[in-house]
Design a protein around this motif. Structure first.
Motif, PDB file in Angstrom:
ATOM      1  N   GLU A  19     -10.527   1.700  -0.922  1.00 14.13           N
ATOM      2  CA  GLU A  19     -10.019   2.093  -2.242  1.00 14.13           C
ATOM      3  C   GLU A  19      -9.336   3.459  -2.220  1.00 14.13           C
ATOM      4  O   GLU A  19      -8.298   3.651  -2.844  1.00 14.13           O
ATOM      5  N   SER A  20      -9.912   4.417  -1.499  1.00 18.32           N
ATOM      6  CA  SER A  20      -9.320   5.761  -1.505  1.00 18.32           C
ATOM      7  C   SER A  20      -7.959   5.775  -0.819  1.00 18.32           C
ATOM      8  O   SER A  20      -7.040   6.452  -1.259  1.00 18.32           O
ATOM      9  N   SER A  21      -7.803   5.002   0.274  1.00 14.99           N
ATOM     10  CA  SER A  21      -6.510   4.984   0.959  1.00 14.99           C
ATOM     11  C   SER A  21      -5.462   4.239   0.141  1.00 14.99           C
ATOM     12  O   SER A  21      -4.269   4.537   0.226  1.00 14.99           O
ATOM     13  N   PRO A  44      -3.850   3.394   7.195  1.00 13.40           N
ATOM     14  CA  PRO A  44      -5.006   2.504   7.092  1.00 13.40           C
ATOM     15  C   PRO A  44      -6.318   3.274   7.231  1.00 13.40           C
ATOM     16  O   PRO A  44      -6.398   4.278   7.938  1.00 13.40           O
ATOM     17  N   SER A  45      -7.342   2.798   6.556  1.00 15.49           N
ATOM     18  CA  SER A  45      -8.669   3.396   6.720  1.00 15.49           C
ATOM     19  C   SER A  45      -9.352   2.863   7.968  1.00 15.49           C
ATOM     20  O   SER A  45     -10.306   3.468   8.471  1.00 15.49           O
ATOM     21  N   TRP A  46      -8.879   1.733   8.495  1.00 16.70           N
ATOM     22  CA  TRP A  46      -9.388   1.168   9.753  1.00 16.70           C
ATOM     23  C   TRP A  46      -8.254   0.448  10.443  1.00 16.70           C
ATOM     24  O   TRP A  46      -7.427  -0.194   9.790  1.00 16.70           O
ATOM     25  N   SER A  47      -8.173   0.579  11.755  1.00 17.60           N
ATOM     26  CA  SER A  47      -7.124  -0.108  12.507  1.00 17.60           C
ATOM     27  C   SER A  47      -7.605  -0.397  13.923  1.00 17.60           C
ATOM     28  O   SER A  47      -8.413   0.349  14.492  1.00 17.60           O
ATOM     29  N   VAL A  87       0.831  -1.218   0.000  1.00 18.87           N
ATOM     30  CA  VAL A  87       0.000   0.000   0.000  1.00 18.87           C
ATOM     31  C   VAL A  87       0.860   1.261   0.000  1.00 18.87           C
ATOM     32  O   VAL A  87       0.367   2.370   0.222  1.00 18.87           O
ATOM     33  N   HIS A  88       2.173   1.077  -0.237  1.00 15.21           N
ATOM     34  CA  HIS A  88       3.110   2.203  -0.295  1.00 15.21           C
ATOM     35  C   HIS A  88       3.102   3.034   0.986  1.00 15.21           C
ATOM     36  O   HIS A  88       3.239   4.257   0.948  1.00 15.21           O
ATOM     37  N   GLY A  89       2.917   2.361   2.119  1.00 14.32           N
ATOM     38  CA  GLY A  89       2.969   3.052   3.404  1.00 14.32           C
ATOM     39  C   GLY A  89       1.747   3.878   3.739  1.00 14.32           C
ATOM     40  O   GLY A  89       1.793   4.698   4.654  1.00 14.32           O
TER      41      GLY A  89
END
Length: 200
Positions: A191-193, A170-173, A165-167
């Motif tokens: 998708e956006s992240s 996260p959208s959720w963690s 994900v190129h660093g």
């Protein structure tokens, strides 16, 4: 937990192998293998129907010498690039299973009773949930991770995901810790992240 049985995807698997070799990763492949708990446990929750093909990718996290953390990160980026290059109309999900500090089979295994989550876990969690995972890479060596528990080098698999994900943040963690189990990190990207660029 019942057995998990799934098909592979030969064409994509072969593509990933050849693309990885071109990128100078020392990869090997097998047409006869059994997926272990690192695959079957998450797949049983994510896809209990067992109806999607799976391409398992193993990385050495158990026996030194291990590559440095940067190499795991680069492998994740290479896997993503290779998937995007595949000349087929596929929707592909990547799952990575690793862990935070962890000791198996020795006195340190009981450290979670007194300290369910330690300073290393908290620093690591802070860096990779704020898009600063590259700051961790220099410290991700077998020797450094092993200091925090004989199973902690399994953290390297997280770096494969972050490379893919190129660093990106996260959208959720969610970080789980309790006095009965080692700490576990759960993250996902929407998708956006995944398409958002991270500043170097």
């Amino acid at each position: 937990m019942p057995p998990y049985e799934t098909s592979g995807h030969h064409d994509l698997g072969r593509h990933l192998l050849e693309a990885g070799l071109r990128r100078k990763f020392d990869l090997a492949a097998s047409d006869t293998y059994r997926i272990d708990h690192g695959f079957t446990v998450p797949l049983s929750f994510v896809r209990p129907e067992q109806d999607l093909p799976v391409i398992p990718v193993w990385t050495n996290i158990l026996i030194p010498p291990l590559p440095p953390g940067e190499r795991y990160f680069e492998l994740g980026a290479a896997l993503r690039e290779s998937i995007e290059e595949f000349p087929g109309d596929l929707r592909v999900a990547m799952l990575a299973t690793g862990h935070m500090t962890n000791s198996v089979g020795g006195p340190a295994m009981l450290s979670v009773v007194e300290e369910p989550v330690n300073a290393w876990d908290l620093r690591t969690w802070e860096l990779f949930t704020t898009g600063r995972v590259v700051e961790l890479l220099p410290d991700c060596t077998w020797d450094e991770l092993y200091k925090h528990g004989n199973g902690t080098p399994g953290f390297m698999v997280h770096l494969v995901a972050w490379g893919a994900v190129h660093g990106a943040v996260p959208s959720w963690s969610h970080l789980v810790s309790a006095p009965i189990i080692p700490p576990a990190a759960f993250v996902s990207w929407d998708e956006s992240s995944l398409t958002r660029k991270v500043e170097k």
